[in-house]
Design a protein around this motif. Structure first.
Motif, PDB file in Angstrom:
ATOM      1  N   ALA A 196      -6.028   0.833   1.716  1.00  0.00           N
ATOM      2  CA  ALA A 196      -5.174   1.572   2.654  1.00  0.00           C
ATOM      3  C   ALA A 196      -6.012   2.273   3.714  1.00  0.00           C
ATOM      4  O   ALA A 196      -5.720   2.174   4.919  1.00  0.00           O
ATOM      5  CB  ALA A 196      -4.325   2.581   1.886  1.00  0.00           C
TER       6      ALA A 196
ATOM      7  N   MET B  85      12.691   3.464  -2.777  1.00  0.00           N
ATOM      8  CA  MET B  85      12.644   2.887  -1.418  1.00  0.00           C
ATOM      9  C   MET B  85      13.737   1.827  -1.275  1.00  0.00           C
ATOM     10  O   MET B  85      14.455   1.775  -0.286  1.00  0.00           O
ATOM     11  CB  MET B  85      11.280   2.231  -1.162  1.00  0.00           C
ATOM     12  CG  MET B  85      10.166   3.205  -0.972  1.00  0.00           C
ATOM     13  SD  MET B  85       8.621   2.255  -0.853  1.00  0.00           S
ATOM     14  CE  MET B  85       7.451   3.580  -0.682  1.00  0.00           C
TER      15      MET B  85
ATOM     16  N   SER C 129       0.872  -1.173   0.000  1.00  0.00           N
ATOM     17  CA  SER C 129       0.000   0.000   0.000  1.00  0.00           C
ATOM     18  C   SER C 129       0.905   1.218   0.000  1.00  0.00           C
ATOM     19  O   SER C 129       1.687   1.418   0.935  1.00  0.00           O
ATOM     20  CB  SER C 129      -0.879  -0.019   1.250  1.00  0.00           C
ATOM     21  OG  SER C 129      -1.516   1.227   1.367  1.00  0.00           O
ATOM     22  N   VAL C 130       0.814   1.992  -1.052  1.00  0.00           N
ATOM     23  CA  VAL C 130       1.683   3.171  -1.142  1.00  0.00           C
ATOM     24  C   VAL C 130       0.818   4.411  -1.352  1.00  0.00           C
ATOM     25  O   VAL C 130       0.561   4.844  -2.458  1.00  0.00           O
ATOM     26  CB  VAL C 130       2.818   2.965  -2.183  1.00  0.00           C
ATOM     27  CG1 VAL C 130       2.302   2.583  -3.530  1.00  0.00           C
ATOM     28  CG2 VAL C 130       3.739   4.160  -2.282  1.00  0.00           C
ATOM     29  N   GLY C 131       0.301   4.894  -0.232  1.00  0.00           N
ATOM     30  CA  GLY C 131      -0.496   6.114  -0.195  1.00  0.00           C
ATOM     31  C   GLY C 131      -1.623   6.132  -1.207  1.00  0.00           C
ATOM     32  O   GLY C 131      -2.263   5.115  -1.460  1.00  0.00           O
ATOM     33  N   ASN C 132      -1.847   7.307  -1.765  1.00  0.00           N
ATOM     34  CA  ASN C 132      -2.982   7.434  -2.690  1.00  0.00           C
ATOM     35  C   ASN C 132      -2.679   6.854  -4.076  1.00  0.00           C
ATOM     36  O   ASN C 132      -3.483   6.952  -4.989  1.00  0.00           O
ATOM     37  CB  ASN C 132      -3.458   8.883  -2.804  1.00  0.00           C
ATOM     38  CG  ASN C 132      -2.323   9.826  -3.076  1.00  0.00           C
ATOM     39  OD1 ASN C 132      -1.175   9.402  -3.193  1.00  0.00           O
ATOM     40  ND2 ASN C 132      -2.625  11.100  -3.172  1.00  0.00           N
TER      41      ASN C 132
ATOM     42  N   CYS D 172       0.784  10.234   3.384  1.00  0.00           N
ATOM     43  CA  CYS D 172       1.994  10.335   2.569  1.00  0.00           C
ATOM     44  C   CYS D 172       2.475  11.767   2.395  1.00  0.00           C
ATOM     45  O   CYS D 172       1.674  12.650   2.075  1.00  0.00           O
ATOM     46  CB  CYS D 172       1.739   9.794   1.168  1.00  0.00           C
ATOM     47  SG  CYS D 172       1.611   8.043   1.118  1.00  0.00           S
TER      48      CYS D 172
ATOM     49  N   GLY E 182      -2.294   3.647  -4.452  1.00  0.00           N
ATOM     50  CA  GLY E 182      -3.034   2.386  -4.483  1.00  0.00           C
ATOM     51  C   GLY E 182      -2.301   1.256  -3.787  1.00  0.00           C
ATOM     52  O   GLY E 182      -1.312   1.480  -3.080  1.00  0.00           O
ATOM     53  N   THR E 183      -2.801   0.041  -3.998  1.00  0.00           N
ATOM     54  CA  THR E 183      -2.136  -1.142  -3.440  1.00  0.00           C
ATOM     55  C   THR E 183      -1.742  -2.059  -4.600  1.00  0.00           C
ATOM     56  O   THR E 183      -2.485  -2.181  -5.580  1.00  0.00           O
ATOM     57  CB  THR E 183      -3.042  -1.906  -2.446  1.00  0.00           C
ATOM     58  OG1 THR E 183      -4.283  -2.138  -3.075  1.00  0.00           O
ATOM     59  CG2 THR E 183      -3.271  -1.157  -1.160  1.00  0.00           C
TER      60      THR E 183
ATOM     61  N   PHE F 216       4.152   7.199   3.050  1.00  0.00           N
ATOM     62  CA  PHE F 216       4.053   6.269   4.180  1.00  0.00           C
ATOM     63  C   PHE F 216       3.478   4.981   3.598  1.00  0.00           C
ATOM     64  O   PHE F 216       2.361   4.972   3.081  1.00  0.00           O
ATOM     65  CB  PHE F 216       3.134   6.840   5.265  1.00  0.00           C
ATOM     66  CG  PHE F 216       2.943   5.925   6.448  1.00  0.00           C
ATOM     67  CD1 PHE F 216       3.857   5.921   7.493  1.00  0.00           C
ATOM     68  CD2 PHE F 216       1.860   5.061   6.516  1.00  0.00           C
ATOM     69  CE1 PHE F 216       3.696   5.067   8.580  1.00  0.00           C
ATOM     70  CE2 PHE F 216       1.692   4.200   7.598  1.00  0.00           C
ATOM     71  CZ  PHE F 216       2.608   4.211   8.636  1.00  0.00           C
TER      72      PHE F 216
ATOM     73  N   HIS G 105      -4.944   9.724   2.884  1.00  0.00           N
ATOM     74  CA  HIS G 105      -3.999   9.830   1.797  1.00  0.00           C
ATOM     75  C   HIS G 105      -3.483  11.265   1.791  1.00  0.00           C
ATOM     76  O   HIS G 105      -4.134  12.174   2.310  1.00  0.00           O
ATOM     77  CB  HIS G 105      -4.681   9.524   0.462  1.00  0.00           C
ATOM     78  CG  HIS G 105      -4.960   8.057   0.275  1.00  0.00           C
ATOM     79  ND1 HIS G 105      -4.014   7.092   0.537  1.00  0.00           N
ATOM     80  CD2 HIS G 105      -6.063   7.404  -0.152  1.00  0.00           C
ATOM     81  CE1 HIS G 105      -4.522   5.904   0.273  1.00  0.00           C
ATOM     82  NE2 HIS G 105      -5.772   6.054  -0.131  1.00  0.00           N
ATOM     83  N   GLY G 106      -2.328  11.432   1.208  1.00  0.00           N
ATOM     84  CA  GLY G 106      -1.775  12.776   1.162  1.00  0.00           C
ATOM     85  C   GLY G 106      -0.767  12.918   0.050  1.00  0.00           C
ATOM     86  O   GLY G 106      -0.404  11.936  -0.610  1.00  0.00           O
ATOM     87  N   ASP G 107      -0.369  14.156  -0.162  1.00  0.00           N
ATOM     88  CA  ASP G 107       0.786  14.413  -1.019  1.00  0.00           C
ATOM     89  C   ASP G 107       1.528  15.591  -0.415  1.00  0.00           C
ATOM     90  O   ASP G 107       1.193  16.036   0.690  1.00  0.00           O
ATOM     91  CB  ASP G 107       0.378  14.621  -2.494  1.00  0.00           C
ATOM     92  CG  ASP G 107      -0.559  15.789  -2.704  1.00  0.00           C
ATOM     93  OD1 ASP G 107      -0.398  16.821  -2.015  1.00  0.00           O
ATOM     94  OD2 ASP G 107      -1.452  15.689  -3.554  1.00  0.00           O
TER      95      ASP G 107
ATOM     96  N   TYR H 298      -5.866  14.518   2.332  1.00  0.00           N
ATOM     97  CA  TYR H 298      -7.185  14.267   1.741  1.00  0.00           C
ATOM     98  C   TYR H 298      -8.168  13.716   2.761  1.00  0.00           C
ATOM     99  O   TYR H 298      -7.779  13.197   3.812  1.00  0.00           O
ATOM    100  CB  TYR H 298      -7.060  13.277   0.574  1.00  0.00           C
ATOM    101  CG  TYR H 298      -6.321  13.867  -0.607  1.00  0.00           C
ATOM    102  CD1 TYR H 298      -6.990  14.651  -1.542  1.00  0.00           C
ATOM    103  CD2 TYR H 298      -4.953  13.659  -0.768  1.00  0.00           C
ATOM    104  CE1 TYR H 298      -6.311  15.200  -2.620  1.00  0.00           C
ATOM    105  CE2 TYR H 298      -4.267  14.216  -1.837  1.00  0.00           C
ATOM    106  CZ  TYR H 298      -4.937  14.981  -2.756  1.00  0.00           C
ATOM    107  OH  TYR H 298      -4.266  15.537  -3.818  1.00  0.00           O
TER     108      TYR H 298
END
Lengths: 75, 216
Positions: B13, A56, A27-30, B103, A32-33, B125, B65-67, B72
């Motif tokens: 997530a 990473m 899972s890497v933030g927005n 994130c 997705g997975t 993250f 979620h974030g940037d 968000y």
């Protein structure tokens, strides 16, 4: 992240991905997975997800090589 | 002591973060801490802004979620609504203690702070999940390696620990998990988990007043 993944790094990251169990999903933030197979495709394409994952892996390898990893764990 | 927690729940997530946030709510209840929960349908920017304006909470806990510029909230249709965005409404963070389990928000948004404290991550993250456990996130031992340390950080803040102490709890628990994984390095996935824990640990930042804590 606009950087590219070098061919050498790509090979290393793809090799590392082989060691990941097939029931793991990242899972890497927005973003997705992603399954192992999906991550491999992203790394091969060198798209933003692939770049994030490769970075990473690179950060970790650099920390191991420089001694930073051992130093932080010992602190 | 007043606090606000955001709890989106619309993808894998956020479903994990939602379940871990429920534990924070339980803890706050036991300690009689007023923790205002923003979940669907109340997880909207205008409601967050109103809650902050009316309740003046000292602590903001974002599960999201974030940037670099944004934290968000919920997904409304096909769009994810922003709750906090640099240049739009970031000033509502001023003077408060914020933990963004999201994130990259420390990379830019957190740096807008002139007073208060912002704990966050300057890169994504990330965490591994076990696909056999996605319907029961709290039973997912793989995800727990990453999410337990971040929950303990939030609990430390709720207990009244200062920002630096709470952030150190996250780092120390992550280190403990890495050391345990190194002892099991032949186990499939152990080094992949150590790699992500290392990244999360080193990407954490405490910006602003590190001594800030919740007044009783």
């Amino acid at each position: 992240m606009s950087e590219k993944i070098s061919e050498e790094l790509k090979k290393i990251v793809l090799w590392r991905l082989e060691t990941i169990p097939s029931h793991f999903k990242l899972s890497v933030g927005n973003q997705g997975t992603f399954t192992k197979e999906e991550l491999k495709q992203h790394v091969e394409k060198g798209d933003p997800i692939g770049v994030v994952f490769a970075h990473m892996q690179l950060n970790f390898m650099k920390a191991l090589a420089s001694g930073e990893f051992s130093k932080r764990l010992a602190e | 002591m007043k606090a606000v927690i955001t709890m989106p729940n619309y993808d894998t997530a956020t479903s994990y973060l939602f379940c871990y946030a429920e534990e924070l709510i339980k803890f706050a209840k036991e300690k009689s801490i007023s923790l205002s929960q923003l979940k669907r349908p109340r997880l909207r920017r205008n409601i967050l802004e109103e809650s902050i304006h009316n309740q003046n909470p000292q602590l903001l806990l974002f599960n999201a979620h974030g940037d670099e510029d944004t934290i968000y909230g919920d997904k409304i249709g096909s769009e994810t609504e922003y709750l906090i965005r640099k240049g739009k409404n970031h000033e509502i963070l001023q003077g408060r203690l914020t933990y963004a389990r999201a994130c990259s928000a420390a990379a830019s948004l957190g740096r807008t702070l002139k007073s208060g404290c912002f704990i966050g991550y300057n890169q994504p993250f990330s965490f591994w999940t076990d696909t056999t456990r996605t319907t029961t996130p709290l039973k997912d031992k793989v995800a727990e390696l990453f999410l337990r340390p971040s929950n303990e950080l939030a609990i430390a803040l709720l207990r009244g620990k200062c920002a630096r102490e709470a952030a150190d709890i996250f780092v120390n628990l992550s280190k403990k998990n890495i050391l345990r994984l190194l002892g099991q390095q032949n186990e499939p996935g152990a080094m992949a988990s150590a790699m992500l824990l290392w990244n999360n640990m080193t990407m954490q930042e405490v910006l602003g007043n590190e001594e800030m804590s919740l007044a009783p």
